[in-house]
Design an enzyme around this catalytic site. Structure first.
Site, PDB file in Angstrom:
ATOM      1  N   LYS A   1     -39.928 -78.470  24.596  1.00  0.00           N
ATOM      2  CA  LYS A   1     -38.883 -79.031  24.308  1.00  0.00           C
ATOM      3  C   LYS A   1     -40.123 -80.446  24.031  1.00  0.00           C
ATOM      4  O   LYS A   1     -41.325 -80.438  25.099  1.00  0.00           O
ATOM      5  CB  LYS A   1     -38.588 -79.321  26.365  1.00  0.00           C
ATOM      6  CG  LYS A   1     -37.200 -80.354  25.829  1.00  0.00           C
ATOM      7  CD  LYS A   1     -36.847 -80.618  27.238  1.00  0.00           C
ATOM      8  CE  LYS A   1     -36.685 -81.713  27.798  1.00  0.00           C
ATOM      9  NZ  LYS A   1     -35.557 -81.900  28.704  1.00  0.00           N
TER      10      LYS A   1
ATOM     11  N   SER B   1     -30.474 -82.602  28.925  1.00  0.00           N
ATOM     12  CA  SER B   1     -30.875 -83.145  27.359  1.00  0.00           C
ATOM     13  C   SER B   1     -32.233 -81.869  27.219  1.00  0.00           C
ATOM     14  O   SER B   1     -32.608 -82.186  25.630  1.00  0.00           O
ATOM     15  CB  SER B   1     -32.248 -84.104  27.872  1.00  0.00           C
ATOM     16  OG  SER B   1     -32.919 -83.418  28.737  1.00  0.00           O
TER      17      SER B   1
ATOM     18  N   SER C   1     -30.727 -81.099  32.660  1.00  0.00           N
ATOM     19  CA  SER C   1     -31.170 -81.220  32.243  1.00  0.00           C
ATOM     20  C   SER C   1     -31.482 -79.544  31.858  1.00  0.00           C
ATOM     21  O   SER C   1     -31.663 -79.841  30.301  1.00  0.00           O
ATOM     22  CB  SER C   1     -31.706 -82.109  31.478  1.00  0.00           C
ATOM     23  OG  SER C   1     -31.360 -83.325  31.633  1.00  0.00           O
TER      24      SER C   1
END
Length: 468
Positions: free
Chosen positions: A84, A157, A181
């Site tokens: 990420k 997210s 997330s």
């Protein structure tokens, strides 16, 4: 050799690892297959913020030389994974979903990236995400596309991580979880995600959202693959004093211990009140399978949850994370995050104190539940992925609909308990439905083995969207 898509679609960490060690496959060929699949499919899916092709091939060739020489770094040796884009990789930008950070370059790897490298993993690139790990993508960063149904939410997210794993654009990925997330994109994209105990994994070199709640965890095709990832990254870290010194179990070795004798708590009354029928069906199915494997169910009553009571912790924490860039770069922020940061100036100290006190009370109530049970079975989300525009409007409107959405995610960040989210069925119109198991602090091993037992009895986790 099989076609690239066939290579990427079949197997996971253990299967690929066995093929690499038997010489049936090289890490370079495996990495090339994923890179080619990314080139082919990701322009339409938008899961990657940055593909690191040359670095990945160099890492793969190094892994091949080491494996040929008899060096075995473990389960991830030669396995292509992705990161990420709020986690630092040396000499690469860390945008964290914020375009104004394009000139930022990390001076060194985050601790968890360094640990993946020591484990021999091949890093394919950095994955797209919402702005600053909040609930909205920056207007100049297109949201990743749910591979099961374009137009429906891919989550947030860690949206790119969920899409990349589901679309088989990597074997596994890292995500972060502050209010859901890891779990939200895992549920919406039909993958397995671990929200770790706060402090289980170092956050050195990770852009913060709310430091008091932020956790890092794996998102993968299965609990077994997640166990391999977590085993590589967990543990104390001199660069992060909040990383817990608790010993790291052998998560992969514990997978076969099963669930015989475990007691699993379920609040069916609340689940039936708050969830849509496809999710209720998935949870009933999960409970039935775990009972068939030897677990016991016990009725429990979950403490009342009012996520708004914790809101001041979130707002104050986000404001602290952005104190050096907002309002200095206010014009570069998206409207949603800018509004949140601006509202932080209205917070009073007593609001934050009240939220902290509410968090402590809630944590104590959850801890008390685990005096009589080993695990808690709850939804990850109350419904499958809705249209992205509908969900965005729901969240921006706030109120009861906002509260309902985060009912089973944010509270376990507040209480800092670990969870695992995994696919447990599909809606009638073909969207993944997820179950979530919650454990006592640092019980990731029990969570992983329970999900693994469920996955050994079912095939939901092996299904992938038909794309390309």
């Amino acid at each position: 050799m099989a076609a690239p898509d066939d290579i990427c679609l079949r197997g996971g960490v253990a299967t690929f690892g066995a093929q690499l060690r038997r010489g049936e496959l090289t890490s370079r060929d495996l990495t090339l297959a994923f890179l080619d699949r990314i080139d082919s499919l990701d322009p339409g899916l938008r899961s990657y913020a940055r593909v690191m092709r040359d670095d990945a091939l160099a890492d793969a060739e190094c892994a091949d030389r080491e494996i040929a020489a008899g060096l075995d770094r473990g389960a991830l040796h030669g396995i292509p994974v992705a990161i990420k884009d709020l986690i630092d990789i040396a000499d690469a930008p860390t945008l964290a979903g914020m375009p104004f950070r394009a000139d930022h370059k990390a001076v060194r790897d985050a601790t968890i990236v360094a640990r993946l490298r020591r484990a021999g993993a091949v890093i394919l690139g950095k994955l797209s995400m919402t702005e600053g790990a909040t609930i909205l993508h920056h207007p100049h960063v297109p949201a990743p596309v749910n591979p099961w149904r374009a137009g429906h939410s891919s989550g947030f997210s860690s949206s790119g991580s969920g899409v990349a794993v589901a679309a088989r654009l990597c074997v596994a990925a890292l995500g972060s979880d502050t209010g859901g997330s890891v779990r939200i994109p895992s549920a919406f994209n039909g993958v397995t995600g671990v929200k770790t105990t706060w402090g289980r994994v170092s956050r050195d070199g990770v852009w913060p959202l709310v430091e008091a709640l932020d956790t890092i965890g794996p998102m993968a095709r299965s609990a077994a693959d997640a166990a391999a990832m977590l085993g590589a990254i967990a543990g104390a870290d001199p660069h992060d004093p909040t990383a817990a010194p608790a010993p790291v179990p052998d998560y992969r070795r514990a997978l076969d211990e099963g669930v015989d004798g475990l007691t699993i708590g379920v609040d069916w009354d609340r689940i039936e009140r708050e969830c849509d029928p496809p999710v209720i069906t998935a949870l009933c199915h999960t409970a039935d399978m775990l009972v068939a494997a030897g677990a016991r169910l016990r009725a429990v009553t979950l403490p009342a949850t009012h996520t708004a009571a914790f809101g001041a912790i979130l707002t104050a924490g986000v404001a602290d994370a952005h104190r050096e860039t907002f309002p200095t770069h206010a014009a570069s922020y998206g409207p949603g995050l800018a509004a949140m940061l601006a509202s932080a100036t209205e917070l009073e100290a007593r609001d934050v104190a009240a939220a902290m006190n509410a968090a402590d009370r809630y944590t104590g109530q959850i801890n008390a539940l685990f005096e009589g049970i080993d695990l808690l079975l709850v939804p990850a989300l109350p419904y499958p992925a809705p249209p992205a525009a509908v969900l965005e409007a729901t969240l921006l409107a706030g109120g009861e609909a906002f509260e309902r959405f985060f009912l089973y995610t944010l509270p376990f960040n507040i209480s800092r308990h670990p969870t695992i989210t995994f696919p447990a069925g599909f809606s009638d119109d073909g969207l993944p439905c997820a179950a979530q198991l919650v454990g006592a602090h640092f019980s990731e091993s029990t969570l992983l083995r329970a999900a693994h037992r469920f996955q050994s009895m079912t095939d939901w986790h092996t299904r992938h969207p038909a794309i390309g």
